[in-house]
Design a protein around this motif. Structure first.
Motif, mmCIF file in Angstrom:
data_model
loop_
_atom_site.group_PDB
_atom_site.id
_atom_site.type_symbol
_atom_site.label_atom_id
_atom_site.label_comp_id
_atom_site.label_asym_id
_atom_site.label_seq_id
_atom_site.Cartn_x
_atom_site.Cartn_y
_atom_site.Cartn_z
ATOM 1 N N LEU A 64 13.511 40.878 56.586
ATOM 2 C CA LEU A 64 13.736 41.989 55.468
ATOM 3 C C LEU A 64 12.609 43.044 55.495
ATOM 4 O O LEU A 64 12.725 43.906 54.687
ATOM 5 C CB LEU A 64 13.865 41.496 54.097
ATOM 6 C CG LEU A 64 15.126 40.710 53.850
ATOM 7 C CD1 LEU A 64 14.801 39.688 52.574
ATOM 8 C CD2 LEU A 64 16.245 41.241 53.839
ATOM 9 N N ILE A 110 9.551 42.458 54.209
ATOM 10 C CA ILE A 110 8.609 42.333 53.255
ATOM 11 C C ILE A 110 7.334 41.548 53.503
ATOM 12 O O ILE A 110 6.938 40.502 53.538
ATOM 13 C CB ILE A 110 9.281 41.559 51.991
ATOM 14 C CG1 ILE A 110 10.657 42.139 51.814
ATOM 15 C CG2 ILE A 110 8.703 41.150 51.014
ATOM 16 C CD1 ILE A 110 11.225 41.231 50.765
ATOM 17 N N ILE A 163 12.564 46.178 52.885
ATOM 18 C CA ILE A 163 12.796 46.042 51.534
ATOM 19 C C ILE A 163 11.542 46.226 50.737
ATOM 20 O O ILE A 163 10.655 45.522 51.076
ATOM 21 C CB ILE A 163 13.440 44.712 51.168
ATOM 22 C CG1 ILE A 163 14.780 44.740 52.100
ATOM 23 C CG2 ILE A 163 13.968 44.502 50.068
ATOM 24 C CD1 ILE A 163 15.799 45.745 51.838
ATOM 25 N N THR A 194 14.789 46.399 43.280
ATOM 26 C CA THR A 194 14.683 46.083 44.771
ATOM 27 C C THR A 194 15.450 44.970 45.187
ATOM 28 O O THR A 194 16.365 45.177 46.199
ATOM 29 C CB THR A 194 13.140 45.538 44.993
ATOM 30 O OG1 THR A 194 12.335 46.277 44.682
ATOM 31 C CG2 THR A 194 12.856 45.215 46.557
ATOM 32 N N CYS A 195 15.879 44.198 44.430
ATOM 33 C CA CYS A 195 16.731 42.833 44.782
ATOM 34 C C CYS A 195 18.252 43.329 44.589
ATOM 35 O O CYS A 195 18.924 42.808 45.444
ATOM 36 C CB CYS A 195 16.539 41.685 43.710
ATOM 37 S SG CYS A 195 15.003 40.783 43.800
ATOM 38 N N CYS A 230 18.320 45.120 48.083
ATOM 39 C CA CYS A 230 18.092 43.971 49.237
ATOM 40 C C CYS A 230 19.372 43.056 49.379
ATOM 41 O O CYS A 230 19.989 43.001 50.483
ATOM 42 C CB CYS A 230 17.130 43.069 48.768
ATOM 43 S SG CYS A 230 16.921 41.718 49.861
ATOM 44 N N LYS A 263 21.554 43.062 52.672
ATOM 45 C CA LYS A 263 21.895 41.664 53.444
ATOM 46 C C LYS A 263 23.338 41.329 53.679
ATOM 47 O O LYS A 263 23.973 40.954 54.609
ATOM 48 C CB LYS A 263 21.294 40.513 52.339
ATOM 49 C CG LYS A 263 19.674 40.333 52.749
ATOM 50 C CD LYS A 263 19.198 39.158 52.089
ATOM 51 C CE LYS A 263 19.362 38.984 50.444
ATOM 52 N NZ LYS A 263 18.682 37.825 49.930
ATOM 53 N N CYS A 298 10.053 34.901 47.724
ATOM 54 C CA CYS A 298 9.770 36.221 47.938
ATOM 55 C C CYS A 298 9.162 36.705 46.960
ATOM 56 O O CYS A 298 9.438 36.352 45.736
ATOM 57 C CB CYS A 298 11.143 36.749 48.057
ATOM 58 S SG CYS A 298 11.351 38.585 48.042
ATOM 59 N N HIS A 336 9.317 39.372 45.399
ATOM 60 C CA HIS A 336 10.162 40.138 44.590
ATOM 61 C C HIS A 336 10.990 39.239 43.641
ATOM 62 O O HIS A 336 11.631 39.611 42.551
ATOM 63 C CB HIS A 336 11.171 41.199 45.280
ATOM 64 C CG HIS A 336 10.436 42.034 45.886
ATOM 65 N ND1 HIS A 336 9.772 43.083 45.336
ATOM 66 C CD2 HIS A 336 10.261 42.121 47.290
ATOM 67 C CE1 HIS A 336 9.183 43.539 46.527
ATOM 68 N NE2 HIS A 336 9.483 43.248 47.607
ATOM 69 N N ALA A 337 10.768 37.900 43.861
ATOM 70 C CA ALA A 337 11.606 37.028 42.913
ATOM 71 C C ALA A 337 10.939 36.637 41.616
ATOM 72 O O ALA A 337 11.665 36.065 40.819
ATOM 73 C CB ALA A 337 12.098 35.776 43.786
HETATM 74 S S1 Q46 Z 1 17.035 39.663 46.881
HETATM 75 FE FE1 Q46 Z 1 14.983 39.995 45.710
HETATM 76 FE FE2 Q46 Z 1 15.887 37.746 47.221
HETATM 77 FE FE3 Q46 Z 1 15.799 40.019 48.444
HETATM 78 S S2 Q46 Z 1 14.204 41.045 47.379
HETATM 79 FE FE4 Q46 Z 1 13.485 38.993 47.617
HETATM 80 S S3 Q46 Z 1 14.064 37.993 45.875
HETATM 81 S S4 Q46 Z 1 14.883 38.285 49.171
HETATM 82 S S5 Q46 Z 1 17.181 36.229 47.600
#
Ligand code: Q46
Ligand code: ZN
Ligand code: ZN
Length: 305
Positions: free
Chosen positions: A81, A83, A118, A127-128, A131, A135, A222, A224-225
């Motif tokens: 991704l 990141i 991402i 972002t998610c 993303c 994906k 991640c 961003h999670a």
């Molecule tokens: S959507 Fe968001 Fe996940 Fe992409 S940016 Fe990270 S947490 S990896 S499953």
């Protein structure tokens, strides 16, 4: 405590059904459950070519491992991704997992493909959200371009239960109409079949299976999670499961029995071919091509030099 089936020491206590198991008998129990899920929901058959999307994490690593062990014809795809360090480590794990399994691994790097990773795009979209869109598009088109019969993902029972719970809390009936262990192929195969072999196994069981079978995986979340609401829903469900074992599986199975109620509400959007890439879209240009401002389609055909 002793294992329910042999003299060895137990390695895990299952709460539902309640029993103590040693690593070998737990492995047997886990694989039997995956097999049953595949048969019960008619996910895949031995003559199909399956692409497993491996993130480097535990769920997809276990999915690839079990499908291979059960004799299915699989290849893997890792989507890097972009990141930072998190993605570099994830790719390393995915490579190691596939090498150990002796399964071909294909890698798509978002930054190389689309110019930015991402989290690097200036947009108001969360972002998610983009993303997830990226994906889903990549693995769907990868499967389509290379003639696989289905894509398998590592979603487990906790993921499914929290997804349904969250969508019920917000009455997202459109999402609730489309969730499940298998999503059939549509639009002349351009929307590929998606299957979830770990649908009835809890996250705790997946972690235990990885441990019992020496499967290494990327533990880091991640970046961003952090603060994702799905984590809160998972915590609530875990508390309920502790008080009443079986809550999650009964909730998910109950949902599958009632899913037709949401299907009846589904607003059918007419799909057409995206003007840029030819893949299914609700508008003139699909959300992937629109978001990444593409002027020509991305081609994922595997080159066999
Ligand atoms: S959507 Fe968001 Fe996940 Fe992409 S940016 Fe990270 S947490 S990896 S499953
Ligand atoms: Zn045993
Ligand atoms: Zn498109």
């Amino acid at each position: 405590m002793r294992c329910k089936f042999c003299e060895r020491n137990a390695f895990i206590k299952l709460h539902y059904p309640r029993m103590y198991l040693c690593p070998e008998h737990f492995t047997e129990y886990f694989e039997r459950k995956v097999k049953r899920t595949i048969e019960r929901y008619k996910l895949i058959s031995p003559d199909e070519r399956i692409l497993v999307v491996v993130s480097g994490g535990k769920d997809s690593a276990v999915t690839a491992y079990v499908l291979k062990k059960l004799g299915y014809d699989i290849e893997c795809l890792h989507i890097n991704l972009g990141i930072g360090d998190y993605s570099e480590k994830s790719e390393e794990y995915a490579k190691r997992q596939c090498e150990k399994l002796g399964v071909p691994l294909h890698i798509v790097r978002v930054k190389e493909l689309l110019g930015k990773g991402i989290g690097e795009v200036r947009t108001r979209r969360p972002t998610c959200s983009y993303c997830g869109l990226t994906k889903r598009y990549i693995f769907n088109k990868f499967v389509y371009d290379n003639g696989f019969d289905a894509v398998a993902t590592g979603h487990n029972l906790d993921d499914e239960a929290s997804f349904i719970f969250a969508n019920l809390m917000n009455w997202n009936t459109q999402y609730l109409a489309k969730q499940g262990p298998v999503t059939p192929s549509e639009f002349n195969g351009k929307l590929v079949k998606k299957v979830k072999p770990l649908y009835e196994l809890t996250e705790r069981e997946v972690v235990a299976y990885a441990l019992a079978n020496g499967i290494e995986y990327h533990i880091e979340e991640c970046p961003h999670a952090v603060g994702a609401t799905t984590i809160e829903y998972k915590e609530i469900l875990n508390e309920m499961e502790e008080k009443r074992p079986g809550t999650k599986i009964n909730f998910v199975k109950g949902y599958l029995r009632k899913k037709h109620l949401f299907e009846a509400e589904l607003e059918k959007t007419e799909l057409r071919e995206c003007k840029v890439c030819g893949m299914p879209s609700s508008g003139e240009v699909c959300s992937f091509c629109r978001f990444w401002r593409l002027e020509k389609p991305v081609d994922f055909r595997i080159r066999k030099d």
